[in-house]
Structures are given as structure tokens and as C-alpha cells.
Write an enzyme that holds these catalytic residues in place. Structure first.
Site, mmCIF file in Angstrom:
data_model
loop_
_atom_site.group_PDB
_atom_site.id
_atom_site.type_symbol
_atom_site.label_atom_id
_atom_site.label_comp_id
_atom_site.label_asym_id
_atom_site.label_seq_id
_atom_site.Cartn_x
_atom_site.Cartn_y
_atom_site.Cartn_z
ATOM 1 N N ILE A 58 -2.673 1.665 -1.914
ATOM 2 C CA ILE A 58 -1.568 1.331 -2.802
ATOM 3 C C ILE A 58 -0.657 2.546 -2.897
ATOM 4 O O ILE A 58 -1.053 3.667 -2.575
ATOM 5 C CB ILE A 58 -2.057 0.900 -4.208
ATOM 6 C CG1 ILE A 58 -2.940 1.971 -4.845
ATOM 7 C CG2 ILE A 58 -2.790 -0.436 -4.141
ATOM 8 C CD1 ILE A 58 -3.461 1.602 -6.237
ATOM 9 N N ASP A 59 0.568 2.323 -3.329
ATOM 10 C CA ASP A 59 1.556 3.392 -3.376
ATOM 11 C C ASP A 59 1.123 4.514 -4.324
ATOM 12 O O ASP A 59 0.361 4.295 -5.269
ATOM 13 C CB ASP A 59 2.904 2.853 -3.854
ATOM 14 C CG ASP A 59 3.467 1.794 -2.927
ATOM 15 O OD1 ASP A 59 3.180 1.856 -1.717
ATOM 16 O OD2 ASP A 59 4.188 0.906 -3.420
ATOM 17 N N MET A 60 1.657 5.686 -4.077
ATOM 18 C CA MET A 60 1.326 6.852 -4.892
ATOM 19 C C MET A 60 1.540 6.573 -6.378
ATOM 20 O O MET A 60 0.702 6.915 -7.207
ATOM 21 C CB MET A 60 2.180 8.051 -4.467
ATOM 22 C CG MET A 60 1.946 9.302 -5.304
ATOM 23 S SD MET A 60 2.957 10.700 -4.768
ATOM 24 C CE MET A 60 4.573 10.181 -5.378
ATOM 25 N N MET A 90 0.785 -1.185 0.000
ATOM 26 C CA MET A 90 0.000 0.000 0.000
ATOM 27 C C MET A 90 0.829 1.252 0.000
ATOM 28 O O MET A 90 1.995 1.207 0.208
ATOM 29 C CB MET A 90 -0.816 0.034 1.231
ATOM 30 C CG MET A 90 -1.412 -1.232 1.382
ATOM 31 S SD MET A 90 -2.164 -1.298 2.774
ATOM 32 C CE MET A 90 -2.577 -2.008 2.771
#
Length: 370
Positions: A176-178, A21
Site C-alpha cells: 500500500i502507498d506510503m 499499493m
């Protein structure tokens, strides 16, 4: 005193999954051995008469109903001492009550912003959104505006400002990641939030990702297992630790979709959801994600020394200027209907263009490709 309503609706989620994330770039809290984060605690005063725990919490938490407390207890998020609480447990002087969730607590207000959302599905209980790469999921750590949560607050017509009529809002129970694109589910009420958080914690959510990784992955399918924890030499990175040593248990299943010699397209299925899980696991086995600057994927890791190839890679980095990772599939049991629902998202334009470019290049690749 902390507000349980805040905790149920307005929190960040750390990848107990997470996820892979969009975890905080700086750790705010520590997970306990069960993967839970403490959101608040109540210390029972010496003069307290014996009282049911649900009544005690409802009386001592601001703007929180007994029903909301009972929901939290029912779903196993309240601890009385070292035990998971039941609603009829009695609290006594000296007891400690903790409210825990499988994600970190957020400690700042969120204001709505009119930002377009790509909503895949919505009903009275849940909302599924397709997040573009480059959008931060939760405010904080230098990103207090323009986030997905700000956009959701506007879409739902809810505010957390000082003049808000209703400070409740939907919450992402994972993230989730940027710079990762793809699907996220939002809970729109107490019951949905607690139910979905439980599904993530039990690892019953279906999550599949598509990634482009450096190198020619040896096996057509496989499983990467390795504890993931923060790298002591770089707080913005995570690493794999020996099993039973440090970090949290993490399992990633994968299968090869397409091979281009110097890079491979893989589909990943998360069994767990730790922070940066796919990125960390593939870096650990020597196949960092393409253009993943955090884990060395923004350098040429495989290929030739020729200038023409180097220019080709530079062009690929420009086409997909972020880690090549997309959350394509999301499946879960609907918290109200109890039916299994499943959503799919097509590859975004940048990743599709990257794969197309590699496919065309691989047709002209020399026979000694790695």
C-alpha cells in the site's frame, strides 16, 4: 545470473491488485498483457542437449534447488517460449525460459533495522502487519532505510548483507502507498509466497478500505470501472483511460458509510488492485480523497467561501496530514491450512479524529450544503 530464491523471497509487488499499493514512483518494468513482470530469463545455448525444464533451471540458477524451481512451475510462474511451462517439458537449443511474477523485481539488498512493528497475526507461514501512515513499504527510490521490509528483516532475524547466513526473508505479496495505513500480509516461505501471490493475481483476496473523499457522493453504493495507467504528463500520477484503450482493467466497489455534505466517508472493496487504484478512481469521478496532494485533494474542493470554513479545512489537513485512506480488512485462504482467515484493523487516530471533526461540523452545516 539471477537467483530464483531472490525472486521468491525478496521482491516488490506491484499492484496487480496493488494495489493500490506503494508502487514505485518511477516505473522499473512493464507489465505484459497478463499483468506479469519478467524477473529473469534463460536463453538455451545452441549446444544444449534436450533436458527437462526443471532440471535445466536448477542447474543454471545460482543457489536454487529443484524443489524451488518446481514450486515456481507448479504455480504458473515459468514460461517456455509463449507457453506456461510444465515440469516435464523439454528445453532445446534456442528456447527462451522466463520467470515471471505479478509484481516488479527488486534489485538491491535489504538490511535489517530494529523498527517496531504492529503485528496482528503470525505463524510459521504468514505474518499480518498493520502499517502506519508515513512508512514506506519497500526500500528504493530515495527510501533505502526505515522501511517496512527493513523492519521485517530484523523481526525475522534474517539479513541480506554480505555476511548473511541466510539471505531469505519474508516478502510482502502486495503493498500500500506510503501515506496509506493498514493491513499487509507477509509470506514467510516459498510455498506461502507463491500461493498468496496466486490469490492476489486471481483477485480472490478480500480487501476493504475506508476513505474520506471530497464531495457528496451521489449513490449510496456503486462500482467504478476504468482502465488505470500512468499519466504521460506526470510520471508520478496515474489516470483512467477509456476501456480497451490503454492501462490495466480496474474495478472498485464502494458504499457510503457516512455523509457530511462537503465530504463523504466510503468503504471501498477492491476487485482488482492497480497502482493508486482507489485514489485514481475517485478522482476520476470527481471525488478525490481528502488531503491527497497527488490528485488534488489537498485543496478545498467543496464548501463555502467563508474564512471560518477555510480555517476549518486547514485544521482538518493538520489533523490528518495525508490522504485519508486506510486498509481496514484483509482476508485470504491460509496457504497451509486452506482455511479462510480474515483480519480487521481499527481506523488510526488521525482518520478517526478527522471523521469526528467533520461529524461535529456537519451538525452545524447550513441547509444549502453541497
Amino acid at each position: 545470473m539471477a537467483d530464483l530464491q531472490d525472486s521468491l523471497f525478496n521482491e516488490e509487488e506491484i499492484d496487480y491488485n496493488g494495489s493500490n499499493m506503494e508502487v514505485s514512483e518511477e516505473a522499473v518494468q512493464e507489465e505484459d498483457e497478463q499483468g506479469m513482470f519478467e524477473h529473469f530469463r534463460l536463453n538455451v545455448d545452441a549446444g544444449q542437449t534436450p533436458l527437462r525444464i526443471d532440471k535445466f533451471m536448477a542447474c543454471h540458477l545460482m543457489d536454487t534447488s529443484r524443489h524451488r524451481v518446481q514450486l515456481a512451475i507448479k504455480n504458473g510462474y515459468v514460461r517456455l517460449g509463449d507457453k506456461t511451462a510444465k515440469a516435464n517439458m523439454i528445453v532445446r537449443p534456442g528456447d527462451v525460459i522466463r520467470f515471471v511474477m505479478p509484481y516488479e523485481r527488486r534489485g538491491f539488498e535489504v538490511l535489517p533495522e530494529d523498527i517496531p512493528l504492529n503485528i496482528v497475526y503470525e505463524d510459521d507461514d504468514v505474518l499480518v502487519v498493520n502499517k502506519p501512515a508515513g512508512m514506506v513499504v519497500h526500500p528504493g527510490h530515495g527510501h533505502f532505510e526505515g522501511t517496512l521490509v527493513n523492519a521485517l528483516a530484523f523481526h525475522l532475524g534474517l539479513s541480506q548483507g554480505p555476511d548473511a547466513k541466510d539471505d531469505r526473508m519474508g516478502v510482502l505479496v502486495h503493498r500500500i502507498d506510503m501515506d496509506t495505513s493498514g493491513l499487509l500480509v507477509v509470506a514467510k516461505n516459498d510455498e506461502s509466497q507463491l500461493d498468496l501471490a496466486g490469490q492476489f493475481f486471481r483477485h480472490t483476496i478480500e480487501r476493504k478500505y475506508v476513505a474520506v473523499v471530497w464531495g457528496n457522493v451521489k449513490d449510496d453504493e456503486g462500482t467504478i470501472t476504468g482502465n488505470i495507467g500512468r499519466d504521460p504528463n506526470d510520471r508520478l500520477r496515474f489516470k483512467v483511460y477509456p476501456e480497451g484503450d490503454k492501462g490495466k482493467h480496474a474495478v472498485t466497489h464502494y458504499k457510503v458509510v457516512e455523509r457530511f455534505g462537503y465530504v463523504t466517508v466510503v468503504e471501498c472493496r477492491l476487485e482488482t488492485g492497480r497502482t493508486h487504484q482507489i485514489r485514481v478512481h475517485f478522482n476520476h469521478i470527481g471525488h478525490p480523497l481528502f488531503n491527497d496532494a497527488r490528485y488534488g485533494g489537498s485543496e478545498i474542493r467543496k464548501g463555502t467561501i467563508y474564512a471560518k470554513y477555510k480555517q476549518f479545512i486547514r485544521n482538518c489537513f493538520e489533523i490528518c496530514p495525508r490522504q485519508a485512506l486506510h486498509a481496514r480488512t484483509l482476508g485470504f485462504v491460509h496457504p497451509r491450512t486452506r482455511e479462510l482467515v480474515r483480519f480487521d484493523s481499527p481506523l488510526p487516530d488521525d482518520m478517526q479524529a478527522l471523521i469526528d471533526k467533520w461529524r461535529a461540523y456537519s451538525g452545524n452545516m447550513p441547509a444549502d450544503k453541497e
